[in-house]
Motif scaffolding. Structure first.
Motif, PDB file in Angstrom:
ATOM      1  N   TYR A 170     -10.096  -9.804 -29.125  1.00 58.00           N
ATOM      2  CA  TYR A 170     -10.096 -11.262 -29.134  1.00 58.00           C
ATOM      3  C   TYR A 170     -11.396 -11.752 -29.763  1.00 58.00           C
ATOM      4  O   TYR A 170     -12.489 -11.380 -29.315  1.00 58.00           O
ATOM      5  CB  TYR A 170      -9.996 -11.823 -27.714  1.00 58.00           C
ATOM      6  CG  TYR A 170      -8.669 -11.565 -27.054  1.00 58.00           C
ATOM      7  CD1 TYR A 170      -7.495 -12.058 -27.595  1.00 58.00           C
ATOM      8  CD2 TYR A 170      -8.597 -10.829 -25.869  1.00 58.00           C
ATOM      9  CE1 TYR A 170      -6.270 -11.826 -26.985  1.00 58.00           C
ATOM     10  CE2 TYR A 170      -7.379 -10.594 -25.251  1.00 58.00           C
ATOM     11  CZ  TYR A 170      -6.223 -11.090 -25.818  1.00 58.00           C
ATOM     12  OH  TYR A 170      -5.024 -10.857 -25.213  1.00 58.00           O
ATOM     13  N   PRO A 171     -11.306 -12.600 -30.785  1.00 57.96           N
ATOM     14  CA  PRO A 171     -12.535 -13.168 -31.360  1.00 57.96           C
ATOM     15  C   PRO A 171     -13.107 -14.242 -30.443  1.00 57.96           C
ATOM     16  O   PRO A 171     -12.364 -14.967 -29.772  1.00 57.96           O
ATOM     17  CB  PRO A 171     -12.057 -13.767 -32.686  1.00 57.96           C
ATOM     18  CG  PRO A 171     -10.602 -14.031 -32.495  1.00 57.96           C
ATOM     19  CD  PRO A 171     -10.098 -12.987 -31.549  1.00 57.96           C
ATOM     20  N   THR A 172     -14.419 -14.327 -30.421  1.00 56.95           N
ATOM     21  CA  THR A 172     -15.078 -15.368 -29.634  1.00 56.95           C
ATOM     22  C   THR A 172     -15.002 -16.680 -30.399  1.00 56.95           C
ATOM     23  O   THR A 172     -15.337 -16.734 -31.589  1.00 56.95           O
ATOM     24  CB  THR A 172     -16.538 -14.995 -29.361  1.00 56.95           C
ATOM     25  OG1 THR A 172     -16.579 -13.771 -28.613  1.00 56.95           O
ATOM     26  CG2 THR A 172     -17.243 -16.091 -28.566  1.00 56.95           C
TER      27      THR A 172
ATOM     28  N   ILE B 150     -10.215 -21.539 -31.898  1.00 65.88           N
ATOM     29  CA  ILE B 150      -9.204 -20.751 -31.196  1.00 65.88           C
ATOM     30  C   ILE B 150      -9.438 -20.892 -29.693  1.00 65.88           C
ATOM     31  O   ILE B 150     -10.471 -21.390 -29.256  1.00 65.88           O
ATOM     32  CB  ILE B 150      -9.255 -19.248 -31.573  1.00 65.88           C
ATOM     33  CG1 ILE B 150     -10.680 -18.709 -31.398  1.00 65.88           C
ATOM     34  CG2 ILE B 150      -8.726 -18.996 -32.962  1.00 65.88           C
ATOM     35  CD1 ILE B 150     -10.782 -17.211 -31.617  1.00 65.88           C
ATOM     36  N   GLY B 151      -8.469 -20.425 -28.938  1.00 68.35           N
ATOM     37  CA  GLY B 151      -8.630 -20.409 -27.488  1.00 68.35           C
ATOM     38  C   GLY B 151      -8.438 -21.777 -26.865  1.00 68.35           C
ATOM     39  O   GLY B 151      -7.755 -22.648 -27.403  1.00 68.35           O
ATOM     40  N   THR B 152      -9.059 -21.973 -25.737  1.00 72.18           N
ATOM     41  CA  THR B 152      -8.910 -23.216 -24.992  1.00 72.18           C
ATOM     42  C   THR B 152     -10.280 -23.725 -24.582  1.00 72.18           C
ATOM     43  O   THR B 152     -11.305 -23.046 -24.769  1.00 72.18           O
ATOM     44  CB  THR B 152      -8.020 -23.003 -23.752  1.00 72.18           C
ATOM     45  OG1 THR B 152      -7.732 -24.265 -23.164  1.00 72.18           O
ATOM     46  CG2 THR B 152      -8.717 -22.107 -22.731  1.00 72.18           C
ATOM     47  N   ILE B 153     -10.298 -24.939 -24.034  1.00 78.16           N
ATOM     48  CA  ILE B 153     -11.546 -25.589 -23.629  1.00 78.16           C
ATOM     49  C   ILE B 153     -11.618 -25.628 -22.107  1.00 78.16           C
ATOM     50  O   ILE B 153     -10.679 -26.055 -21.436  1.00 78.16           O
ATOM     51  CB  ILE B 153     -11.638 -27.018 -24.194  1.00 78.16           C
ATOM     52  CG1 ILE B 153     -11.551 -27.003 -25.725  1.00 78.16           C
ATOM     53  CG2 ILE B 153     -12.939 -27.690 -23.737  1.00 78.16           C
ATOM     54  CD1 ILE B 153     -12.678 -26.250 -26.407  1.00 78.16           C
TER      55      ILE B 153
ATOM     56  N   ALA C 141     -15.795 -23.281 -24.925  1.00 84.70           N
ATOM     57  CA  ALA C 141     -14.671 -22.651 -25.623  1.00 84.70           C
ATOM     58  C   ALA C 141     -14.503 -21.211 -25.154  1.00 84.70           C
ATOM     59  O   ALA C 141     -15.468 -20.445 -25.105  1.00 84.70           O
ATOM     60  CB  ALA C 141     -14.889 -22.696 -27.132  1.00 84.70           C
ATOM     61  N   SER C 142     -13.249 -20.854 -24.807  1.00 86.80           N
ATOM     62  CA  SER C 142     -12.965 -19.503 -24.332  1.00 86.80           C
ATOM     63  C   SER C 142     -11.649 -19.032 -24.920  1.00 86.80           C
ATOM     64  O   SER C 142     -10.684 -19.796 -25.003  1.00 86.80           O
ATOM     65  CB  SER C 142     -12.900 -19.487 -22.803  1.00 86.80           C
ATOM     66  OG  SER C 142     -12.611 -18.188 -22.325  1.00 86.80           O
ATOM     67  N   ASN C 143     -11.605 -17.774 -25.310  1.00 85.64           N
ATOM     68  CA  ASN C 143     -10.398 -17.171 -25.883  1.00 85.64           C
ATOM     69  C   ASN C 143     -10.091 -15.889 -25.127  1.00 85.64           C
ATOM     70  O   ASN C 143     -10.690 -14.853 -25.393  1.00 85.64           O
ATOM     71  CB  ASN C 143     -10.595 -16.899 -27.378  1.00 85.64           C
ATOM     72  CG  ASN C 143      -9.390 -16.241 -28.005  1.00 85.64           C
ATOM     73  OD1 ASN C 143      -8.257 -16.459 -27.579  1.00 85.64           O
ATOM     74  ND2 ASN C 143      -9.621 -15.434 -29.042  1.00 85.64           N
ATOM     75  N   ASN C 144      -9.170 -15.984 -24.121  1.00 84.48           N
ATOM     76  CA  ASN C 144      -8.780 -14.812 -23.338  1.00 84.48           C
ATOM     77  C   ASN C 144      -9.983 -14.076 -22.757  1.00 84.48           C
ATOM     78  O   ASN C 144     -10.070 -12.846 -22.813  1.00 84.48           O
ATOM     79  CB  ASN C 144      -7.937 -13.860 -24.187  1.00 84.48           C
ATOM     80  CG  ASN C 144      -6.576 -14.417 -24.508  1.00 84.48           C
ATOM     81  OD1 ASN C 144      -5.684 -14.434 -23.670  1.00 84.48           O
ATOM     82  ND2 ASN C 144      -6.416 -14.898 -25.739  1.00 84.48           N
TER      83      ASN C 144
ATOM     84  N   GLY D 212      -8.265 -27.349 -21.001  1.00 82.43           N
ATOM     85  CA  GLY D 212      -7.427 -28.011 -21.991  1.00 82.43           C
ATOM     86  C   GLY D 212      -8.284 -28.842 -22.921  1.00 82.43           C
ATOM     87  O   GLY D 212      -9.411 -29.231 -22.600  1.00 82.43           O
ATOM     88  N   THR D 213      -7.741 -29.155 -24.087  1.00 84.42           N
ATOM     89  CA  THR D 213      -8.522 -29.908 -25.071  1.00 84.42           C
ATOM     90  C   THR D 213      -8.732 -31.356 -24.645  1.00 84.42           C
ATOM     91  O   THR D 213      -9.715 -31.976 -25.021  1.00 84.42           O
ATOM     92  CB  THR D 213      -7.828 -29.865 -26.444  1.00 84.42           C
ATOM     93  OG1 THR D 213      -6.493 -30.387 -26.307  1.00 84.42           O
ATOM     94  CG2 THR D 213      -7.748 -28.442 -26.967  1.00 84.42           C
ATOM     95  N   THR D 214      -7.806 -31.924 -23.884  1.00 88.36           N
ATOM     96  CA  THR D 214      -7.895 -33.317 -23.450  1.00 88.36           C
ATOM     97  C   THR D 214      -8.068 -33.364 -21.943  1.00 88.36           C
ATOM     98  O   THR D 214      -7.251 -32.819 -21.202  1.00 88.36           O
ATOM     99  CB  THR D 214      -6.633 -34.090 -23.863  1.00 88.36           C
ATOM    100  OG1 THR D 214      -6.488 -34.018 -25.288  1.00 88.36           O
ATOM    101  CG2 THR D 214      -6.726 -35.542 -23.439  1.00 88.36           C
ATOM    102  N   PHE D 215      -9.115 -34.007 -21.509  1.00 82.48           N
ATOM    103  CA  PHE D 215      -9.462 -34.045 -20.084  1.00 82.48           C
ATOM    104  C   PHE D 215      -9.536 -35.496 -19.621  1.00 82.48           C
ATOM    105  O   PHE D 215     -10.329 -36.281 -20.142  1.00 82.48           O
ATOM    106  CB  PHE D 215     -10.801 -33.339 -19.876  1.00 82.48           C
ATOM    107  CG  PHE D 215     -11.372 -33.463 -18.479  1.00 82.48           C
ATOM    108  CD1 PHE D 215     -10.556 -33.488 -17.355  1.00 82.48           C
ATOM    109  CD2 PHE D 215     -12.751 -33.542 -18.283  1.00 82.48           C
ATOM    110  CE1 PHE D 215     -11.081 -33.589 -16.080  1.00 82.48           C
ATOM    111  CE2 PHE D 215     -13.283 -33.646 -17.013  1.00 82.48           C
ATOM    112  CZ  PHE D 215     -12.444 -33.675 -15.910  1.00 82.48           C
TER     113      PHE D 215
END
Length: 727
Positions: free
Chosen positions: A420-422, A449-452, A485-488, A467-470
């Motif tokens: 998984y790329p950071t 990539i990933g989620t927030i 930002a986190s990707n798996n 999620g991107t919208t909070f």
């Protein structure tokens, strides 16, 4: 107890005729000159013979060919096959090859290849029992050499790419099913309606190539599958709990006395049981084990029946299963042999834990039958990367799929090395959000990539949202959130701050104001130093002047662009008008043209009230007043109160010496006529004479009650009453 002890094989020396269970195979008659047999003997009337009574040994089958097999290919079931036989016996009529263990109906198949090379052999495949029948084109015996040649050309195929496990091939010249794992023979004997006790006795009285028969006993899954699924029949087996209810034992053959089920758990060794769902139900005299009718519950499983079973239907006995082999003193037959194939299968361990950005991975796998494990870079073909149970990849920076097998390309399995790329640091849609007063806000941030993950601190802590919208909870003071930002599980340590600023909106107070009729009024937003926008007048000043009633709103905006709305309700108040004043004695009633709740009234100009009714108004000319309560103005109207004294005392003491009507002076045409109690005219008053002194022709009249009649004018009714003269 399933081991087979070697005994001599017996043949008959006298002329006998035998009946066989396979109706398609005719019996063969033996005499002193033809001292051999090539068919299985299943006859309860033939006694076991001693070897010394016979001159011919039975044939001995020997096969080689324990091999590895790859699905969706063909493989010969033997690598070598021979039939050793007495020189006096050269052939037989039928030979069977059965997939006796591991059989997969619908996928596995046996067939004879190169049939033109075997013109004297015909084959028949039974998919239910997994059995291939080789026989001659005539009723004559087929030479053993022809069967040997044909068996060497029999191949096995499996059409499923996911096939696995082991297949055992039993080769026998007898009709009975041969199971290599036990070395025993099994034969279903059709006999509709046979009782369990009769089946037991018939099985015990039968022999097979000199082996003693008995109702089958089942000690393993292999046996259960062969007898229950591949024997093509439903019938009695040798289990019973007639001795002790709920304690099931094998009561036939060499396993007699073995407990295999005792209520809720398996019994003593080998404790194998294969009951149908809900069985045994222990009802009544259902004390005997029976293979369940196909299509009822679990295929090949057992149910318990009474000795007779049902007269018809699914639980009517259709026959019984006889097992041969294993009885004390018996030597094993060698009219059967077997080979097997094993499908080599590699079973990989779970995929390694993913890594962030790049890394090396170690895979592990096991295989069946000890075959060599191979690692590839493609599902088909590809490069051989390594052999052995472990493979370590070189460093990789992208997710890569590898493949492993145990020698068969067709059933390679995939394994995955996940990278998984950071993600990059989050990018906020806005760095600062503002809100007028407490409230919720929707803030946004994205990454490649990933989620927030949203946090309330720059480092550490637990994410409050993902999620991107909070959409935040209600915020009443300045606050900062941090986007991560986190990707798996691969997380960028740099968090992006997003500020929320809460402004205090201008403080305004709604009002209700009075607008006097025919006047104007100034409206004020009530707070200075702001921007203004009046909705009704479209003006932008702090104050505006209006001349009509209505609801006016003004948006007051602070320098931070934070707004509040003030509402001013303007109510127009009219100037009152008096329509008339009615007088009833000393009570006066003021009637306005239109009555409003903001009017008030007076008859002296000093004391005002909301009511229009006044009592004890003095006689004479009076003034009625009506005005608006907030000072918008008023009006007046004069009226007359006629006061009739109730009595008078003409005694010259200066108090009530005469009787006169107060207010009469305001009506020039008014005339008052005075009568005594008998209706005699006593006096008449008018504007020329306004009072009566109590005399008639200057003679004082006596104290008494007198009556009056007042006619103001022709437009008003005559007012009548009475008064008292006191002396």
């Amino acid at each position: 107890m399933k081991n087979i002890k070697l005994t001599a094989f017996a043949v008959l020396l006298s002329v006998l005729s035998f009946n066989f269970s396979n109706a398609n195979e005719k019996s063969k008659t033996f005499n002193k000159k033809n001292i051999y047999f090539s068919k299985p003997i299943v006859n309860s009337k033939i006694k076991k013979q001693k070897k010394s009574d016979f001159a011919i040994d039975p044939p001995k089958l020997i096969a080689q060919g324990d091999q590895f097999y790859c699905p969706q290919t063909s493989i010969k079931i033997v690598t070598d096959f021979t039939i050793n036989h007495d020189i006096a016996e050269n052939g037989t009529q039928v030979l069977y090859i059965q997939i006796s263990s591991g059989y997969s109906n619908g996928f596995d198949r046996l067939e004879l290849t190169n049939p033109t090379l075997h013109p004297n052999i015909v084959t028949s495949w039974d998919a239910t029992s997994g059995k291939l029948r080789l026989s001659g084109t005539t009723t004559a015996d087929i030479p053993y050499d022809d069967f040997v040649s044909a068996v060497k050309d029999v191949v096995f195929t499996n059409s499923s790419a996911t096939a696995n496990g082991t297949r055992t091939f039993s080769i026998t010249i007898g009709q009975a099913n041969y199971l290599p794992s036990t070395g025993h023979y099994y034969l279903f004997i059709p006999n509709v309606g046979v009782t369990w006790t009769s089946a037991r006795d018939l099985a015990t009285s039968s022999t097979y190539y000199g082996l003693q028969g008995y109702l089958a006993t089942i000690l393993s899954a292999d046996e259960a599958k062969l007898i229950g699924e591949q024997a093509s029949g439903t019938g009695w087996i040798g289990g019973s709990d007639a001795e002790t209810e709920g304690i099931w034992k094998w009561v036939t053959g060499p396993e007699s006395g073995t407990v295999f089920w005792n209520g809720n758990a398996n019994g003593s060794t080998p404790n194998f049981a294969f009951w149908n769902t809900g069985e045994p139900n222990q009802q009544g005299d259902e004390d005997y084990a029976h293979i369940t009718q196909p299509g009822v519950g679990i295929r090949g499983s057992w149910n318990d029946l009474s000795n007779t079973g049902d007269a018809t239907g699914n639980y009517q006995p259709k026959g019984y299963v006889v097992e041969y082999g294993g009885m004390p003193g018996e030597a094993p037959l060698e009219i059967a042999t077997s080979t097997k194939i094993t499908i080599p299968t590699a079973t990989p361990a779970i995929d390694p834990i993913p890594v962030c950005d790049s890394g090396s991975f170690t895979f592990n796998a096991t295989s069946t039958a000890g075959t060599t494990i191979r690692w590839f870079d493609a599902a088909v073909g590809g490069n051989l990367l390594a052999t052995g149970p472990t493979y370590t990849t070189p460093p990789i920076n992208a997710t890569t799929t590898y493949y492993v097998d145990a020698g068969c390309e067709s059933n390679r399995k995939s394994v995955k090395a996940t990278v998984y790329p950071t993600p990059v640091a989050p990018i906020a849609e806005k760095n600062t959000y503002t809100n007028c007063g407490p409230g919720t806000l929707t803030i946004k941030a994205t990454s490649n990539i990933g989620t927030i993950n949203w946090h309330t601190s720059a480092t550490g802590g637990t994410s409050v949202f993902q999620g991107t919208t909070f959409t935040t909870p209600t915020i009443s003071s300045n606050t900062t959130y941090y986007a991560e930002a986190s990707n798996n599980g691969c997380t960028n340590p740099t968090r992006t701050p997003i500020d929320i600023v809460i402004y205090t909106p201008p403080t305004v107070t709604d009002e209700t104001l009075t607008l006097c009729q025919f006047q104007s009024r100034t409206l004020d937003a009530g707070i200075s130093g702001m921007s203004y926008l009046w909705s009704n007048a479209n003006e932008t000043t702090q104050q505006i002047t209006v001349s009509k009633e209505g609801t006016y709103t003004v948006v007051v905006t602070s320098p931070e662009n934070c707004s509040s709305t003030k509402t001013i309700v303007v109510e127009e108040h009219k100037i009152p008008q008096i329509a008339r004043v009615d007088v009833e004695g000393t009570r006066a009633i003021i009637y306005p043209v239109k009555e409003e709740d903001y009017f008030e009234y007076s008859v002296d100009g000093v004391n005002y009230q909301n009511s229009t009714v006044f009592y004890d108004v003095p006689g004479g000319l009076q003034t009625a007043y009506a005005r608006e309560k907030n000072g918008c103005g008023g009006t007046i109207k004069q009226f007359v109160v006629l006061a009739f004294p109730a009595f008078f005392t003409p005694n010259n003491d200066s108090y009530n010496d005469v009787w006169e009507v107060t207010g009469m002076e305001n009506y020039p045409q008014a005339v008052v006529t005075i009568f005594d109690r008998y209706g005699k005219l006593i006096a008449q008053l008018s504007r020329f004479k306004m009072s009566w002194d109590g005399t008639l022709n200057q003679v004082p009249l006596p104290a008494s009650d007198y009556w009056y009649a007042l006619k103001v004018d022709d437009s008003m009714p005559v007012l009548r009453g009475h008064f008292t003269l006191k002396r």
